[in-house]
Design a protein around this motif. Structure first.
Motif, PDB file in Angstrom:
ATOM      1  N   ALA A  49       0.843  -1.186   0.000  1.00  0.00           N
ATOM      2  CA  ALA A  49       0.000   0.000   0.000  1.00  0.00           C
ATOM      3  C   ALA A  49       0.876   1.232   0.000  1.00  0.00           C
ATOM      4  O   ALA A  49       1.994   1.212   0.518  1.00  0.00           O
ATOM      5  N   SER A  50       0.386   2.319  -0.581  1.00  0.00           N
ATOM      6  CA  SER A  50       1.106   3.580  -0.584  1.00  0.00           C
ATOM      7  C   SER A  50       0.127   4.731  -0.442  1.00  0.00           C
ATOM      8  O   SER A  50      -1.065   4.596  -0.731  1.00  0.00           O
ATOM      9  N   ILE A  51       0.655   5.875  -0.005  1.00  0.00           N
ATOM     10  CA  ILE A  51      -0.143   7.081   0.135  1.00  0.00           C
ATOM     11  C   ILE A  51       0.747   8.276  -0.166  1.00  0.00           C
ATOM     12  O   ILE A  51       1.905   8.316   0.245  1.00  0.00           O
ATOM     13  N   ASN A  52       0.217   9.256  -0.909  1.00  0.00           N
ATOM     14  CA  ASN A  52       1.005  10.435  -1.232  1.00  0.00           C
ATOM     15  C   ASN A  52       0.540  11.637  -0.419  1.00  0.00           C
ATOM     16  O   ASN A  52      -0.372  11.538   0.407  1.00  0.00           O
ATOM     17  N   ILE A  69      -4.018   2.028   4.778  1.00  0.00           N
ATOM     18  CA  ILE A  69      -2.839   2.839   5.035  1.00  0.00           C
ATOM     19  C   ILE A  69      -3.289   4.240   5.434  1.00  0.00           C
ATOM     20  O   ILE A  69      -4.296   4.751   4.933  1.00  0.00           O
ATOM     21  N   ALA A  70      -2.548   4.864   6.340  1.00  0.00           N
ATOM     22  CA  ALA A  70      -2.870   6.210   6.790  1.00  0.00           C
ATOM     23  C   ALA A  70      -1.584   6.940   7.141  1.00  0.00           C
ATOM     24  O   ALA A  70      -0.542   6.317   7.373  1.00  0.00           O
ATOM     25  N   LEU A  80      -0.162   1.024   8.903  1.00  0.00           N
ATOM     26  CA  LEU A  80      -0.848   0.026   8.087  1.00  0.00           C
ATOM     27  C   LEU A  80      -1.698  -0.818   9.015  1.00  0.00           C
ATOM     28  O   LEU A  80      -1.167  -1.585   9.816  1.00  0.00           O
ATOM     29  N   GLN A  81      -3.014  -0.639   8.933  1.00  0.00           N
ATOM     30  CA  GLN A  81      -3.946  -1.440   9.698  1.00  0.00           C
ATOM     31  C   GLN A  81      -4.278  -2.682   8.884  1.00  0.00           C
ATOM     32  O   GLN A  81      -4.785  -2.578   7.768  1.00  0.00           O
ATOM     33  N   MET A  82      -3.992  -3.846   9.434  1.00  0.00           N
ATOM     34  CA  MET A  82      -4.177  -5.108   8.732  1.00  0.00           C
ATOM     35  C   MET A  82      -5.246  -5.917   9.453  1.00  0.00           C
ATOM     36  O   MET A  82      -5.079  -6.277  10.620  1.00  0.00           O
TER      37      MET A  82
END
Length: 118
Positions: A49-52, A69-70, A80-82
Motif C-alpha cells: 500500500a502507498s499514500i502520497n 494505510i494512513a 498500516l492497519q491489517m
C-alpha cells in the motif's frame, strides 16, 4: 537524509488484526510518497500500500478491503492497519519513502516480521 523505523510486527492468528507503524525523521519535506512493501521467502518484494501527500492511496489487489494505510499531515508517521489476516500475509514488511527526482530516490526501514499462523 531520511530515516525510517518500523514497529508493530509479531505473531498473530489467521483472521486476526495487527497495526504496523513507521516513524520518519530527517528531510521529509521532499518526500512525495510513503508506503509499505513486503517480502516473503522465495518471492519478490512487492508493494502492499502507498499514500502520497494529497492523500491518494494505492493497494495491492491481494489486500484490498482488508488493509488500510494512513499518515499524518506532515508525513512523520505512516501506519498500516491489517485486518482479516491470512497465512499468505506472512512476510517482512518494510516502510518506504520516495523522493521524486531523476531517478526517484527510495528510503527504506530495516523491516519488521509479521507471522500469521494458520
Amino acid at each position: 537524509q531520511v530515516q525510517l523505523v518500523e514497529s508493530g510486527g509479531g505473531l498473530v492468528q489467521a483472521g486476526g488484526s495487527m497495526r504496523l507503524s513507521c516513524a520518519a525523521s530527517g528531510s521529509m519535506w521532499n518526500i512525495n510518497t510513503m508506503g509499505w512493501y513486503r517480502q516473503a521467502p522465495g518471492k519478490q518484494r512487492e508493494l502492499v500500500a502507498s499514500i502520497n501527500r494529497g492523500g491518494s492511496t494505492n493497494y495491492a489487489d491481494s489486500v484490498k478491503g482488508r488493509f488500510t494505510i494512513a499518515r499524518d499531515n506532515a508525513m512523520n508517521t505512516v501506519s498500516l492497519q491489517m485486518n482479516s489476516l491470512k497465512p499468505g500475509d506472512t512476510a517482512v514488511y518494510y516502510c518506504n519513502a520516495k523522493e521524486f527526482g531523476v531517478p526517484v530516490m527510495d528510503y527504506w526501514g530495516k523491516g519488521t516480521l509479521v507471522t500469521v499462523s494458520s
